[in-house]
Design a protein around this motif. Sequence first.
Motif, PDB file in Angstrom:
ATOM      1  N   LEU A   3     -54.274 -27.991 -60.344  1.00 41.07           N
ATOM      2  CA  LEU A   3     -54.865 -29.016 -61.211  1.00 41.07           C
ATOM      3  C   LEU A   3     -55.727 -29.997 -60.418  1.00 41.07           C
ATOM      4  N   TRP A   4     -55.275 -30.396 -59.229  1.00 40.35           N
ATOM      5  CA  TRP A   4     -56.059 -31.350 -58.433  1.00 40.35           C
ATOM      6  C   TRP A   4     -57.385 -30.728 -57.995  1.00 40.35           C
ATOM      7  N   ILE A   9     -63.329 -30.486 -58.920  1.00 48.92           N
ATOM      8  CA  ILE A   9     -64.510 -29.750 -59.387  1.00 48.92           C
ATOM      9  C   ILE A   9     -65.086 -30.423 -60.620  1.00 48.92           C
ATOM     10  N   ALA A  10     -64.221 -30.826 -61.545  1.00 53.58           N
ATOM     11  CA  ALA A  10     -64.688 -31.495 -62.768  1.00 53.58           C
ATOM     12  C   ALA A  10     -65.432 -32.779 -62.435  1.00 53.58           C
ATOM     13  N   VAL A  11     -64.889 -33.566 -61.537  1.00 54.46           N
ATOM     14  CA  VAL A  11     -65.545 -34.815 -61.139  1.00 54.46           C
ATOM     15  C   VAL A  11     -66.871 -34.508 -60.442  1.00 54.46           C
ATOM     16  N   VAL A 128     -59.496 -17.960 -62.981  1.00 58.38           N
ATOM     17  CA  VAL A 128     -59.062 -19.239 -63.530  1.00 58.38           C
ATOM     18  C   VAL A 128     -58.816 -19.070 -65.027  1.00 58.38           C
ATOM     19  N   GLU A 129     -57.797 -19.740 -65.559  1.00 57.46           N
ATOM     20  CA  GLU A 129     -57.592 -19.760 -67.014  1.00 57.46           C
ATOM     21  C   GLU A 129     -58.706 -20.606 -67.605  1.00 57.46           C
ATOM     22  N   ILE A 130     -59.667 -19.966 -68.226  1.00 57.81           N
ATOM     23  CA  ILE A 130     -60.945 -20.602 -68.545  1.00 57.81           C
ATOM     24  C   ILE A 130     -60.855 -21.645 -69.652  1.00 57.81           C
ATOM     25  N   LEU A 131     -60.117 -21.404 -70.703  1.00 63.93           N
ATOM     26  CA  LEU A 131     -60.090 -22.363 -71.816  1.00 63.93           C
ATOM     27  C   LEU A 131     -59.556 -23.735 -71.387  1.00 63.93           C
ATOM     28  N   PRO A 132     -58.387 -23.816 -70.746  1.00 70.21           N
ATOM     29  CA  PRO A 132     -57.948 -25.139 -70.283  1.00 70.21           C
ATOM     30  C   PRO A 132     -58.900 -25.744 -69.251  1.00 70.21           C
ATOM     31  N   ALA A 133     -59.469 -24.897 -68.408  1.00 68.72           N
ATOM     32  CA  ALA A 133     -60.379 -25.397 -67.363  1.00 68.72           C
ATOM     33  C   ALA A 133     -61.625 -26.033 -67.969  1.00 68.72           C
ATOM     34  N   VAL A 134     -62.259 -25.367 -68.925  1.00 65.01           N
ATOM     35  CA  VAL A 134     -63.489 -25.928 -69.496  1.00 65.01           C
ATOM     36  C   VAL A 134     -63.198 -27.147 -70.364  1.00 65.01           C
ATOM     37  N   CYS A 135     -62.061 -27.150 -71.034  1.00 63.62           N
ATOM     38  CA  CYS A 135     -61.683 -28.346 -71.810  1.00 63.62           C
ATOM     39  C   CYS A 135     -61.470 -29.538 -70.878  1.00 63.62           C
TER      40      CYS A 135
END
Length: 187
Positions: A3-4, A9-11, A128-135
């Motif tokens: 998650l971190w 990556i999200a930031v 990567v589990e894409i749905l949780p990642a993109v959300c």
Amino acid sequence: MALWELFLIAVGLSMDAFAVSICKGLSLRKMSIRHSLIAGAYFGGFQALMPWLGYLLGVRFRAIIVSIDHWIAFILLGIIGWNMVKESFQKEEESVSAEFDFKTMFPLAVATSIDALAVGVTFAFLQVEILPAVCFIGSITFLLSAIGIRIGNVFGMKYKSKAELFGGAVLILMGCKILLEHLGFLP
């Protein structure tokens, strides 16, 4: 992917949208919550959509490229990060329209999320589990873009280059980490 790592990556990906949001906030005479919500929806929405599209492309080619996937992730994240770092040192003034209509926001949202398409391709190789990642990426970008409107309206261009520098550095470091893990230098 932890998650971190996804958070970093999200930031990193959201820093372009954050920088544009600061510019949009700077262009406003009077800011409202509506401006923050519109910017967040456009930028967050496209930051979620583009990695998903990249993932779909990457999955189609994963079987062919699985032996070099870590190199692809390293190169793509490195290029994206390097471009962001380079942009952070450019001193040219950017002008952004004060409009928040579709014809203004759509091109900005696409332009700030192109790098997320490439990251989505790397997600396919990393499984990567894409749905949780993109959300998650979309939510982080939504939040930072909404905050960026306010920062831009209050503080102006002071933080734009720092945001791009930080985002680029994070993406470069994540690319290096992926490569080092696959080469056996990191657990």
